[in-house]
Design an enzyme around this catalytic site. Structure first.
Site, PDB file in Angstrom:
ATOM      1  CG  ASP A  21      -2.110   0.959   1.200  1.00  0.00           C
ATOM      2  OD1 ASP A  21      -2.388   1.364  -0.025  1.00  0.00           O
ATOM      3  OD2 ASP A  21      -2.563   1.202   2.177  1.00  0.00           O
ATOM      4  CG  ASN A  23       1.897   1.552  -5.155  1.00  0.00           C
ATOM      5  OD1 ASN A  23       2.946   1.347  -4.503  1.00  0.00           O
ATOM      6  ND2 ASN A  23       1.485   0.764  -6.149  1.00  0.00           N
ATOM      7  N   GLY A  24       0.255   5.644  -4.383  1.00  0.00           N
ATOM      8  CA  GLY A  24      -0.444   6.838  -4.527  1.00  0.00           C
ATOM      9  C   GLY A  24       0.263   7.918  -3.788  1.00  0.00           C
ATOM     10  NE  ARG A  25      -1.481   6.664   1.273  1.00  0.00           N
ATOM     11  CZ  ARG A  25      -1.291   5.578   2.202  1.00  0.00           C
ATOM     12  NH1 ARG A  25      -1.076   6.033   3.476  1.00  0.00           N
ATOM     13  NH2 ARG A  25      -1.636   4.269   1.929  1.00  0.00           N
ATOM     14  CD1 TRP A  26       7.481   6.395  -2.475  1.00  0.00           C
ATOM     15  CD2 TRP A  26       7.056   6.790  -4.416  1.00  0.00           C
ATOM     16  NE1 TRP A  26       8.758   6.344  -2.795  1.00  0.00           N
ATOM     17  CE2 TRP A  26       8.356   6.541  -4.263  1.00  0.00           C
ATOM     18  CE3 TRP A  26       6.613   7.147  -5.730  1.00  0.00           C
ATOM     19  CZ2 TRP A  26       9.476   6.720  -5.437  1.00  0.00           C
ATOM     20  CZ3 TRP A  26       7.533   6.876  -6.789  1.00  0.00           C
ATOM     21  CH2 TRP A  26       8.954   6.894  -6.785  1.00  0.00           C
ATOM     22  CG  HIS A  38      -0.265   2.281  -9.438  1.00  0.00           C
ATOM     23  ND1 HIS A  38      -0.211   1.880  -8.030  1.00  0.00           N
ATOM     24  CD2 HIS A  38      -1.446   3.282  -9.612  1.00  0.00           C
ATOM     25  CE1 HIS A  38      -1.633   2.359  -7.610  1.00  0.00           C
ATOM     26  NE2 HIS A  38      -1.937   3.336  -8.401  1.00  0.00           N
ATOM     27  CB  THR A  67     -13.310  -7.498  -5.212  1.00  0.00           C
ATOM     28  OG1 THR A  67     -13.101  -7.392  -3.727  1.00  0.00           O
ATOM     29  CG2 THR A  67     -12.998  -8.977  -5.668  1.00  0.00           C
ATOM     30  CD  GLU A  68     -13.568  -4.860  -1.800  1.00  0.00           C
ATOM     31  OE1 GLU A  68     -12.289  -5.121  -1.688  1.00  0.00           O
ATOM     32  OE2 GLU A  68     -14.465  -5.485  -1.510  1.00  0.00           O
ATOM     33  CG  LEU A 132       9.058 -17.448  -3.372  1.00  0.00           C
ATOM     34  CD1 LEU A 132       8.812 -17.581  -2.004  1.00  0.00           C
ATOM     35  CD2 LEU A 132       9.268 -16.012  -3.786  1.00  0.00           C
ATOM     36  CB  SER A 197      -7.876  -3.344   2.666  1.00  0.00           C
ATOM     37  OG  SER A 197      -7.620  -2.412   3.361  1.00  0.00           O
TER      38      SER A 197
HETATM   39  C1  IPE Z   1      -5.523  -2.675  -0.232  1.00  0.00           C
HETATM   40  O1  IPE Z   1      -5.080  -1.433  -0.522  1.00  0.00           O
HETATM   41  C2  IPE Z   1      -5.332  -3.422  -1.671  1.00  0.00           C
HETATM   42  C3  IPE Z   1      -4.168  -3.411  -2.220  1.00  0.00           C
HETATM   43  C4  IPE Z   1      -3.057  -3.238  -1.592  1.00  0.00           C
HETATM   44  C5  IPE Z   1      -4.256  -4.202  -3.594  1.00  0.00           C
HETATM   45  P1  IPE Z   1      -6.301  -0.160  -0.730  1.00  0.00           P
HETATM   46  O2  IPE Z   1      -5.514   1.038  -0.827  1.00  0.00           O
HETATM   47  O3  IPE Z   1      -7.155  -0.504  -1.781  1.00  0.00           O
HETATM   48  O4  IPE Z   1      -6.957  -0.275   0.585  1.00  0.00           O
HETATM   49  P2  IPE Z   1      -7.800   0.738   1.472  1.00  0.00           P
HETATM   50  O5  IPE Z   1      -8.915   1.269   0.405  1.00  0.00           O
HETATM   51  O6  IPE Z   1      -6.955   1.812   1.845  1.00  0.00           O
HETATM   52  O7  IPE Z   1      -8.360   0.039   2.592  1.00  0.00           O
HETATM   53  C1  IPE Z   2      -1.516   0.199  -3.502  1.00  0.00           C
HETATM   54  O1  IPE Z   2      -1.330   1.753  -3.501  1.00  0.00           O
HETATM   55  C2  IPE Z   2      -1.629  -0.290  -4.810  1.00  0.00           C
HETATM   56  C3  IPE Z   2      -2.938  -0.661  -4.908  1.00  0.00           C
HETATM   57  C4  IPE Z   2      -3.937  -0.597  -4.181  1.00  0.00           C
HETATM   58  C5  IPE Z   2      -3.236  -1.278  -6.409  1.00  0.00           C
HETATM   59  P1  IPE Z   2      -2.432   2.680  -3.539  1.00  0.00           P
HETATM   60  O2  IPE Z   2      -2.891   2.993  -4.943  1.00  0.00           O
HETATM   61  O3  IPE Z   2      -3.502   2.134  -2.584  1.00  0.00           O
HETATM   62  O4  IPE Z   2      -1.847   3.695  -3.018  1.00  0.00           O
HETATM   63  P2  IPE Z   2      -2.528   4.976  -1.535  1.00  0.00           P
HETATM   64  O5  IPE Z   2      -2.928   3.930  -0.555  1.00  0.00           O
HETATM   65  O6  IPE Z   2      -3.559   5.530  -2.383  1.00  0.00           O
HETATM   66  O7  IPE Z   2      -1.350   5.753  -1.281  1.00  0.00           O
HETATM   67 MG    MG Z   3      -4.185   2.528  -0.581  1.00  0.00          MG
END
Ligand code: IPE
Ligand code: IPE
Ligand code: MG
Length: 241
Positions: A21, A23-26, A38, A67-68, A132, A197
């Site tokens: 988790d 990637n977006g904030r990074w 990503h 799935t979400e 693995l 999650s």
């Molecule tokens: C969980 O991360 C799913 C994956 C890492 C693939 P999310 O970013 O989707 O979860 P929430 O929405 O913060 O709970």
């Molecule tokens: C995890 O990073 C990757 C996936 C859920 C596919 P996010 O995309 O959830 O990144 P944040 O949590 O918004 O920073």
């Molecule tokens: Mg996330």
């Protein structure tokens, strides 16, 4: 053979699961679009796979797409699917040479054609590999997995004469995507979020949870080793004293 273990062999987990988790904030912290994060996240994967192989970890399961996550903006979903294809075309040979066996947890039928075909090729190529066990949770949700298993067992009762009273935990486990794998020992979530999650609810029944503040693109074998040290310091009691 296991080498350079960060913790003594007897404390090593057999099955590590990671919620990748942040990637977006990074990316946001760098003033870049989420897809940039990503891409960086994909690059972080290989050293972790190699660390698992080197340390003799039997199973690594990573959460790639829930799935979400389909509810995200279309261009982000497309970028993630595109990265999947790119990753497989770039890294599959090396994974295969290293004996990694790839498995998908989740409903592949719900995945668009191009990534689905690339993934099916990867599964086929690596299916007999002895190294693995690398599971990628893709279009995965734990509630859906549990419901699917329940339906499969209900069908067995209706059509094959299985008696509901005779259903065992083993039967149930064999109906999950993780059939044949040991339960999760260590669940790591990056980015400081502390929730599950919809990931491996059944399989994490006795897992130790370790939350690390680093965003997934910054998750390195060093951060992984630190999480393993935290894990090794836990007292796993399994209900006993
Ligand atoms: C969980 O991360 C799913 C994956 C890492 C693939 P999310 O970013 O989707 O979860 P929430 O929405 O913060 O709970
Ligand atoms: C995890 O990073 C990757 C996936 C859920 C596919 P996010 O995309 O959830 O990144 P944040 O949590 O918004 O920073
Ligand atoms: Mg996330």
């Amino acid at each position: 053979m296991a080498e350079n273990l960060p913790i003594p062999q007897e404390f090593m987990p057999k099955h590590v699961a990671i919620i990748m988790d942040g990637n977006g904030r990074w990316a946001k912290e760098r003033g870049k679009p989420r897809s940039f994060g990503h891409r960086a996240g994909v690059e972080a994967m290989e050293p972790i796979i190699e660390a698992c192989a080197q340390w003799g970890i039997e199973v690594l399961t990573v959460y790639a797409f829930s799935t979400e996550n389909w509810a995200r903006p279309k261009d982000e979903v497309n970028a993630l699917m595109g990265l999947m294809v790119e990753y497989i075309s770039k890294k599959l040979d090396r994974l295969h040479q290293n004996g990694v066996r790839i498995r998908i947890l989740g409903d592949l039928n719900g995945v668009p054609d191009a990534p689905r075909r690339a993934i099916e090729g990867a599964l086929e190529k690596t299916r007999n590999n002895p190294g693995l066990k690398y599971n990628v949770a893709l279009n995965y949700g734990s509630r859906q997995e549990i419901l699917r298993a329940t339906k499969a067992l209900a069908k067995k009762c209706a059509e094959e004469g299985l008696s509901p009273d005779n259903i065992t935990e083993q039967d149930f486990e064999a109906a999950l995507y993780t059939e044949g794998l040991p339960p999760v020992d260590l669940l790591i979530r990056t980015s400081g979020e502390e929730r599950i999650s919809n990931f491996l609810l059944y399989q994490c029944a006795y897992a130790e949870f370790v939350f690390v503040p680093e965003y997934w693109p910054d998750f390195s074998p060093e951060v992984f080793a630190r999480a393993l040290k935290t894990y090794a310091g836990r007292n796993r009691r399994f209900g006993k004293v």
